[in-house]
Write a protein that holds these residues in place. Structure first.
Motif, short mmCIF file in Angstrom:
data_model
loop_
_atom_site.label_atom_id
_atom_site.label_comp_id
_atom_site.label_asym_id
_atom_site.label_seq_id
_atom_site.Cartn_x
_atom_site.Cartn_y
_atom_site.Cartn_z
N SER A 116 0.93 -1.23 -0.04
CA SER A 116 -0.18 0.10 0.09
C SER A 116 1.00 1.34 -0.20
N ASP A 117 2.04 1.17 0.63
CA ASP A 117 2.82 2.21 0.62
C ASP A 117 3.91 2.31 -0.34
N ALA A 118 3.98 1.48 -1.26
CA ALA A 118 5.18 1.22 -2.11
C ALA A 118 5.13 2.47 -3.16
N ASP A 119 6.53 2.91 -3.70
CA ASP A 119 6.58 3.81 -4.37
C ASP A 119 6.49 3.38 -6.04
N ILE A 120 5.48 3.47 -6.93
CA ILE A 120 5.29 2.87 -8.12
C ILE A 120 5.34 4.28 -9.20
N THR A 121 5.80 5.30 -8.64
CA THR A 121 5.92 6.54 -9.52
C THR A 121 7.28 7.04 -9.69
N VAL A 139 28.08 25.14 -29.10
CA VAL A 139 27.66 23.85 -29.69
C VAL A 139 27.41 22.89 -28.44
N ALA A 140 27.69 23.30 -27.29
CA ALA A 140 26.97 22.49 -26.36
C ALA A 140 26.34 23.26 -25.42
N VAL A 141 25.24 22.71 -24.59
CA VAL A 141 24.74 23.58 -23.35
C VAL A 141 24.66 22.89 -22.05
N ARG A 142 24.87 23.76 -21.22
CA ARG A 142 24.78 23.31 -19.73
C ARG A 142 23.37 23.32 -19.41
N VAL A 143 22.81 22.15 -19.18
CA VAL A 143 21.35 21.75 -18.74
C VAL A 143 21.27 21.70 -17.16
N LYS A 144 20.40 22.63 -16.60
CA LYS A 144 20.18 22.37 -15.07
C LYS A 144 18.90 22.34 -14.75
N GLY A 145 18.71 21.60 -13.67
CA GLY A 145 17.06 21.49 -13.10
C GLY A 145 17.13 20.87 -11.86
N ILE A 146 15.81 20.52 -11.71
CA ILE A 146 15.45 19.94 -10.40
C ILE A 146 14.78 18.56 -10.60
N ALA A 147 14.93 17.76 -9.66
CA ALA A 147 13.96 16.35 -9.90
C ALA A 147 13.56 16.24 -8.19
N THR A 148 12.31 15.46 -8.42
CA THR A 148 11.57 15.47 -7.17
C THR A 148 10.95 13.81 -7.12
N ASP A 149 11.18 13.27 -5.98
CA ASP A 149 10.48 11.69 -5.83
C ASP A 149 10.39 11.70 -4.30
N THR A 150 9.53 10.58 -4.14
CA THR A 150 9.58 10.23 -2.66
C THR A 150 10.60 8.86 -2.21
N SER A 151 11.38 8.70 -3.24
CA SER A 151 12.56 7.58 -2.93
C SER A 151 13.57 8.14 -3.38
N VAL A 194 9.56 13.81 0.56
CA VAL A 194 9.61 14.17 -0.78
C VAL A 194 11.31 14.67 -0.85
N ILE A 195 12.03 13.99 -1.81
CA ILE A 195 13.21 14.51 -1.86
C ILE A 195 13.48 15.42 -3.42
N THR A 196 13.96 16.55 -3.11
CA THR A 196 14.23 17.36 -4.38
C THR A 196 15.67 17.58 -4.55
N VAL A 197 16.08 17.33 -5.59
CA VAL A 197 17.76 17.51 -5.97
C VAL A 197 17.95 18.40 -7.14
#
Length: 804
Positions: A116-121, A139-151, A194-197
């Motif tokens: 019931s509490d498993a991470d499936i996303t 000719v190259a680009v530095r891509v920066k961002g954030i990502a979020t997950d419960t695991s 929730v973890i955001t990096v």
């Protein structure tokens, strides 16, 4: 199920029987009695089975030998795919694709019940830099961002490139977050585990094309999102300084001292190649040498002229000559530069024009010097040092070669275009300066050998002058359809009967038909469609993903931040056409307030109705003298404005337009901090404090609207070179970012003042310094410059154009 062994034997016996029949009949097209080999393809039936909790479709497939097959895996409710194996396959999202089949094999998939509490996303991700659509020359680009997950996040990839995960994002305003002087992304939530990096990756992009940046995320449970976010990057190159390779019909320019850009004038396609120049300005001036199919050019550093040739077949650079340039009277001038060059194909000689500058603007304060270099003799000789051998003045910013001699242009006096003999012995006027008056500023001369004429290209027009008589013929019949702001290069494309002229200020190249005079854009570096813009002020409707910019001509332009498209929504008819002072956005009612030094307008964005809110004849109260900045105080239904000539803050009621004094020296403490010279204002709604940027005093200070107390915050903000950007009266606009409690000011760069730390750091963007900035809820900086809207990443010194 079919037995493949039986099938193989059956096919083999059938093949023998068929061969005997054909041979017995003398058929098959071959010699009688000759054996015939017939290859019968082998197929395999691949079974696929699924365990409890899911299905796999189809249940089996017939596959030819050497081919592959794909199966779709579908978990039932509350189940996830645990494993799928067989036939040397691979899984992408929910599709399992076998390897090339060469023997019998089978697919087996297993599924497991989800707790019931498993991470499936799978993790979510957002690209913060570059913007969702942007343009770059890199000719190259530095891509920066954030990502979020419960695991825990296992990996982040951009176009298959594994990104560097930089650790968890600090919460808004936290000590760790504040340690970055230019403020990395601020986390919006740290609840519910929730973890955001932060993450970043360097990705190569297609030259002269559009590249989709696709982010893929995965967590430790195997949940994968193959398109967590997408951004588009346009790599469009513009050629500012170029030469025409007439042999291969291409324009040549340098992106760097290691990269040669080639632009085919027929197909209009870019290509790049690696070159081996010694350093950045090895060919600071250059010309095409058809004799050797090479570029010949030179650099001038520390009084040394270095002449080189770049072989266009091998891309190898050859050093031809290096010589120190020391002339009599050099001490009378402050500095000198290598200004232009011309090449004579017939005599295989190059001419180099130097400009020397002293103090003042008189003719005596500068001079032109020309050297001739013979490739055959490898000899460099001075032919003119400010004057010809006949003692006539030589004063020109550019030269070009014709069969009549060297063509030069003098903007002082009434000399116009003149012809200098190749040996420097004499100079003869060809046209007067007054004959070229309709050209505005003369920018370049281009010779048309077949027509025995020279084209004089000016900021507002083009004429041709006969090289024998000097007779003038207007090519563009008055003014150009597209006016030049600055000229990079101009060449005659004989094969296509046109002039190609670059304007680096507008990042475009024009083509002018030399028969009809018609002109049009040949190449342009742009993002989005719509009218050109010259933004001074910038506001953001983040909810609708729209930016609004105000321009000095009164135009208010809406920019769709998803596409870069521009549309003019209004044009303010200010009676004195003064410079616009500020633009304020009120999102609740969809209004823009446009402030001029003596007048405040209200624009309804939906209806595009423009009304005067307050001026000398609208509203009552204190009069404006020189409004410079404004802020919306929504809670009090007013605008609070600064007047650079008054030591007061002025409020304008949003309903009546009436004006009142908010703060003055008679009721405040800290009165030694004057408001006179204030250029912009920002508001901290929670603390009811305004921050004021003062250009005269080169300072930043605060004023408490409750108590009237004024406090000097700083007069110093240094960049990494130790330069204080609070100097030269250059500061212009101010933005308060509540999430990080930081003030962003524009000037000769961007100044970032941390209110809690009481510290200031500067990023010295001395080229294309922004006129105004806003900061998004994700701490992305958008900046208005002279011709575009761009995104800035101060931490990495990056910029990406969003609309131009």
């Amino acid at each position: 199920m079919d037995n493949p062994t039986f099938q193989k034997h059956h096919f083999f016996l059938t093949a023998i029987f068929t061969s005997l029949l054909i041979s017995g009949c003398g058929g098959g097209g071959g010699k009688e009695g000759a054996p015939t080999n017939t290859k019968i393809p082998t197929s395999y039936t691949i079974p696929a089975t699924a365990g409890e909790g899911g299905i796999i479709e189809p249940g089996s497939q017939s596959v030819q030998s050497g081919a592959s097959a794909s199966f779709t895996l579908i978990p039932e409710s509350n189940y996830i795919l645990s494993e799928v194996t067989g036939c040397n396959g691979s899984l992408t999202d929910s599709v399992y694709t076998t390897g090339n089949i060469s023997s019998q094999c089978s697919i087996v998939a297993t599924f497991s019940l989800v707790e019931s509490d498993a991470d499936i996303t799978a993790p979510t991700a957002e690209i913060l830099y570059p913007w969702e659509i942007s343009q770059t020359n890199d000719v190259a680009v530095r891509v920066k961002g954030i990502a979020t997950d419960t695991s825990d996040i296992a990996s982040i990839k951009v176009n298959g490139i594994t990104a560097t995960i930089q650790g968890e994002v600090a919460s808004a305003g936290s000590e760790n977050q504040r340690k970055n002087k230019f403020a990395a992304e601020t986390a919006t939530s740290s609840e519910n585990n929730v973890i955001t990096v932060n993450w970043e990756a360097i990705v190569e992009i297609a030259s002269g094309d559009t590249t989709d940046l696709v982010v893929e995320t995965a967590d430790i449970h195997g949940n994968i999102n193959s398109q967590a976010d997408i951004a588009k990057v346009i790599n469009s190159k513009t050629l500012e300084s170029f030469v025409l390779d007439s042999k291969e019909q291409r324009l040549l320019s340098f992106a760097s001292y290691k990269e040669l850009i080639s632009f085919d004038v027929q197909s209009r396609q870019f290509s790049t190649s690696t070159v081996n120049l010694d350093f950045e300005n090895s060919l600071a001036v250059k010309a095409y040498n058809a004799n050797d199919h090479a570029l010949i050019g030179a650099s001038f550093i520390d009084s040394q002229l270095v002449i080189s040739s770049l072989d266009l077949t091998t891309n190898d650079l050859f050093r031809l000559k290096a010589q120190e340039i020391v002339l009599p009277g050099d001490a009378d001038f402050l500095w000198s530069k290598l200004s232009d060059m011309a090449f004579d194909q017939q005599s295989n000689a190059a001419y180099f024009l130097f400009r020397y500058f002293g103090e003042g603007a008189t003719p005596e304060a500068h001079k032109s010097v020309i050297f001739k270099y013979s490739l055959d003799e490898n000899a460099l000789n001075l032919i003119a040092d400010g004057v010809t051998q006949s003692n006539k003045t030589l004063d020109s910013d550019f030269i070009t070669y014709s069969e009549k001699g060297l063509l030069v242009f003098t903007d002082s006096g009434n000399n116009g275009i003149s012809i200098l003999k190749p040996d420097g012995s004499d100079i003869t006027p060809l046209t007067t300066r007054s004959a070229l008056a309709d050209l505005g500023i003369v920018l370049s001369l281009v010779v048309d050998v077949s027509a025995n004429s020279v084209y004089a290209i000016g900021s507002t027009g083009i004429v041709s002058a006969n090289l024998d008589s000097g007779a003038i013929t207007a090519l563009t019949s008055g003014t150009l359809t597209n006016r030049f702001n600055n000229l990079g290069s101009a060449v005659l494309d004989v094969a296509n009967n046109r002039l190609l002229i670059s304007d680096p200020f507008l990042d475009q190249m024009l083509a002018v038909d030399i028969s009809s005079g018609e002109s049009g854009v040949f190449m342009r570096s742009s993002v989005g469609s719509g009218p050109a813009m010259n933004p001074r002020h910038l506001v953001l409707d983040e909810a609708k993903n729209i930016a609004y910019v105000g321009e000095d001509d009164g135009s208010i332009t809406a920019i769709d931040l998803a596409s870069g498209d521009r549309s003019e929504i209004a044009k303010i008819d200010h009676q004195y056409t003064a410079i616009m002072s500020s633009v304020i956005f009120e999102k609740d009612n969809g209004l823009l307030y446009i402030i001029y030094p003596d007048e405040v307008f209200k624009l309804d964005i939906n209806s595009r109705q423009v009304d005067v809110l307050s001026d000398r004849s609208t509203g009552t109260g204190i009069q404006f003298n020189a409004l410079t900045g404004a802020v919306l105080d929504k809670g009090n239904n007013r605008l609070v404005l600064t007047d650079s000539t008054q030591d007061k803050l002025i409020a304008v009621d949003l309903t009546t337009g009436n004006r009142s004094i908010v703060a003055n020296t008679e009721s405040e403490t800290g009165n030694d901090v004057s408001l006179i010279g204030t250029v912009d204002i920002a508001l901290d709604v929670t603390a009811n404090i305004v921050f004021l940027l003062n250009q005269v005093q080169n300072s930043l200070f605060s004023l408490n609207l409750n108590s009237g107390e004024r406090k000097l915050l700083t007069t110093t903000c240094e960049d990494n070179l130790g330069n204080n950007l609070f100097t030269n009266e250059s500061v212009q606009t101010l933005f308060y970012h509540a999430a990080t409690e930081q003030l962003f000011a524009t000037g000769e760069g961007i100044l970032v003042y941390d209110i809690k730390d009481k510290s200031c750091a500067a990023d010295g963007i001395y080229i294309d310094s922004p006129l105004d900035i806003v900061v998004t809820s994700h701490n992305q900086i958008l900046a208005a410059t002279w011709l575009d809207l761009r995104q800035l990443d101060l931490e990495s010194d990056l910029k990406a154009i969003i609309s131009k």
